[in-house]
Design a protein around this motif. Structure first.
Motif, PDB file in Angstrom:
ATOM      1  N   TRP A  22      -5.361  -3.802  -7.450  1.00 51.99           N
ATOM      2  CA  TRP A  22      -4.112  -2.960  -7.198  1.00 51.99           C
ATOM      3  C   TRP A  22      -3.563  -2.155  -8.030  1.00 51.99           C
ATOM      4  O   TRP A  22      -3.845  -2.167  -9.059  1.00 51.99           O
ATOM      5  N   SER A  23      -3.051  -1.167  -7.498  1.00 52.46           N
ATOM      6  CA  SER A  23      -2.418  -0.016  -8.171  1.00 52.46           C
ATOM      7  C   SER A  23      -1.111  -0.655  -8.599  1.00 52.46           C
ATOM      8  O   SER A  23      -0.370  -1.557  -7.863  1.00 52.46           O
ATOM      9  N   ASP A  64       0.776  -0.245  -5.441  1.00 51.45           N
ATOM     10  CA  ASP A  64       0.454  -1.527  -4.390  1.00 51.45           C
ATOM     11  C   ASP A  64       1.447  -2.702  -4.783  1.00 51.45           C
ATOM     12  O   ASP A  64       1.731  -3.285  -3.844  1.00 51.45           O
ATOM     13  N   ARG A 108       5.048  -2.084  -3.671  1.00 50.76           N
ATOM     14  CA  ARG A 108       5.258  -2.566  -2.221  1.00 50.76           C
ATOM     15  C   ARG A 108       5.125  -4.056  -1.929  1.00 50.76           C
ATOM     16  O   ARG A 108       5.867  -4.346  -0.960  1.00 50.76           O
ATOM     17  N   LYS A 109       4.314  -4.608  -2.498  1.00 54.96           N
ATOM     18  CA  LYS A 109       4.034  -6.218  -2.015  1.00 54.96           C
ATOM     19  C   LYS A 109       5.404  -6.870  -2.600  1.00 54.96           C
ATOM     20  O   LYS A 109       5.904  -7.692  -1.838  1.00 54.96           O
ATOM     21  N   GLU A 137      -1.593   5.976  -5.176  1.00 50.41           N
ATOM     22  CA  GLU A 137      -1.758   5.009  -4.364  1.00 50.41           C
ATOM     23  C   GLU A 137      -2.563   5.228  -3.047  1.00 50.41           C
ATOM     24  O   GLU A 137      -2.592   6.385  -2.622  1.00 50.41           O
TER      25      GLU A 137
END
Length: 407
Positions: A20-21, A24, A27-28, A96
């Motif tokens: 994941w960036s 990322d 956002r999660k 992203e």
């Protein structure tokens, strides 16, 4: 709790293990919290570098990483012990997703070396145009060229070698387009453009170009964002491009010096200036290097050195350097000349020479009147505000009457 993995290092490791960036993960976490998004990449960056502790977000971190919250709590306690923050890398600043992802089925025409050569020629033309045409007058052309190049990459077919060269051309185009967008005052757009270019350079395996893009973004963040984040960006660019040509190394280290200066870190700034000076002396005519380094010279490094001295309020070092450069500078480059005059005006003010500062500021403001640059507009206001300390000096009073400081 000594000896454990601190929370920043743990978050970074768990994120990278999942591919994941930082965006990322943000956002999660927002999705897990179930409310209006409140986190962005900057929050994750600060956690991972130890500048903030995500106490209220530990349950959501546990949920998205699928680990026990107690693991994160122990790491938070471990973080209270002085532990070196993880060193950011260029990959930490990639955008992203993949803004250059090709279409599922490429149906466009097949392109070859001639198409890339044509694009490179337009990129170089845009770079030269930026020497005499500035931000707001050039941004439309720059954005159109970049959109066209990205569309070409996404929709065309080509060999692997042509694809790599096309990515490099997009990276170079993004660097100059980002610079122009920043000069136009469009800083958010500039950041997106720089990160797109960083992705292109990263995919092309061009570390030197990636360093130039990340260093350019660091320079913007130094001036309009968080200087400490800019330090991390600039240092990551310099650290990963250790095999870059001498002039590229000098440029990256200059940006390190400026980021440290804006962060108020005098000694690291001076060390980076010294390293930049050593790097530029290693350059010899005929050295193989990218064309975009054409403008990097000892004189440009002297300007940065003088700017650092000015910010550190050491005018006796700054004024002679700036006078020497300005005596020989190409008057057709109005934006750069105006910017350098603004630093000279500030240094003269610090040297308690308000009459000279006022005359220099007057020249700077009149020279930049027709320059469509957010940089010169901003610097003019910085100088005028500084000169309000000398409003009782007749030369300064006259200047401020014609050009009042605002904001």
């Amino acid at each position: 709790m000594a000896g454990g993995e601190p929370i920043g290092a743990l978050i970074r490791r768990l994120r990278q293990e999942r591919g994941w960036s930082q965006s990322d993960l943000a956002r999660k976490l927002n999705d897990a919290a179930g409310g209006t998004p409140t986190l962005d990449r900057q929050h994750v960056y600060r956690w991972e570098t130890g500048r903030r502790t995500p106490r209220d977000w530990l349950p959501f971190l546990a949920a998205v990483f699928r680990v026990d919250v107690e693991v994160l709590e122990r790491a938070t306690a471990a973080g209270k012990v002085a532990t070196p923050a993880p060193t950011p890398t260029v990959a930490d600043f990639l955008p992203e997703g993949d803004p250059l992802a090709p279409l599922a089925v490429r149906e466009g025409r097949r392109i070859g070396a001639s198409t890339v050569a044509d694009l490179n020629s337009r990129v170089h033309g845009l770079r030269l145009a930026d020497d005499v045409v500035y931000g707001r007058d050039l941004i439309g052309r720059a954005v159109r060229e970049l959109r066209s190049a990205v569309t070409l990459y996404r929709e065309s077919t080509f060999t692997d070698d042509t694809g790599r060269q096309l990515l490099q051309a997009i990276g170079e185009l993004a660097q100059i387009a980002g610079w122009i967008a920043s000069d136009a005052g469009q800083h958010e757009d500039a950041e997106r453009i720089y990160r797109l270019g960083l992705s292109a350079a990263h995919q092309a395996g061009d570390i030197t170009l990636a360093g130039n893009l990340l260093g350019s973004l660091a320079y913007q963040v130094s001036n309009v964002g968080d200087p400490l984040e800019a330090v991390a960006m600039a240092r990551a660019a310099a650290d990963e491009a250790t095999d870059a040509p001498p002039r590229a190394r000098a440029l990256y280290l200059d940006r390190v010096a400026w980021a440290h200066t804006q962060a108020g870190q005098q000694q690291p700034a001076m060390r980076a200036l010294g390293e930049a000076g050593e790097a530029i002396t290693a350059h010899t005519p005929g050295t193989e290097e990218p064309g975009y380094l054409y403008w990097v010279s000892p004189e440009e490094l002297h300007v940065m050195e003088a700017r650092v001295y000015t910010e550190l309020h050491r005018p006796l070092r700054a004024v002679p350097l700036l006078n020497d450069v300005l005596d020989r500078y190409d008057a057709s480059h109005a934006r750069e000349l105006a910017l350098y005059l603004s630093w000279l005006a500030m240094a003269l003010a610090d040297a308690n020479e308000p009459e000279g500062a006022a005359a220099t500021a007057d020249r700077m403001i009149r020279m930049s009147a027709d320059v469509a640059s957010d940089r010169t507009d901003g610097r003019a206001q910085v100088v005028l505000k500084r000169l309000t300390d000398f409003r009782d000096v007749p030369e300064v009073a006259t200047l401020l009457a014609e050009f009042p400081a605002t904001g």
